[in-house]
Motif scaffolding. Structure first.
Motif: not given
Length: 66
Positions: A20-27
Motif C-alpha cells: 500500500d505504501v509503495a503505491g502511495m509513494i509511486g513505486v
C-alpha cells in the motif's frame, strides 16, 4: 539511516501493507522492499510517508543515527 523496524511498525499501526505504501509513494512493491532493505528513500518519498502515515516524529525514523 532509516530505522526500517520503526517504519514497518508505523505502516502496520495505520492498517497499511508495505505494498500500500509503495503505491502511495509511486513505486512498485518490489522497489519499496529494496528501498527498505538498503534503508534509503528520496526526500519526496519520505514527505509522502510522513503525511500519509501521520508520523509525528520523522527524525527518529528517517534520520536515525547508526
Amino acid at each position: 539511516m532509516i530505522r526500517t523496524d520503526e517504519l514497518k511498525g508505523v505502516i502496520a499501526k495505520n492498517g497499511y501493507s508495505q505494498s500500500d505504501v509503495a503505491g502511495m509513494i509511486g513505486v512498485t512493491p518490489k522497489t519499496f522492499y529494496e528501498k527498505m532493505k538498503i534503508g534509503v528513500f528520496g526526500s519526496d518519498e519520505i514527505q509522502i510517508m510522513i503525511e500519509k502515515l501521520h508520523i509525528n516524529d520523522p527524525i527518529s525514523i528517517f534520520f536515525a543515527k547508526e
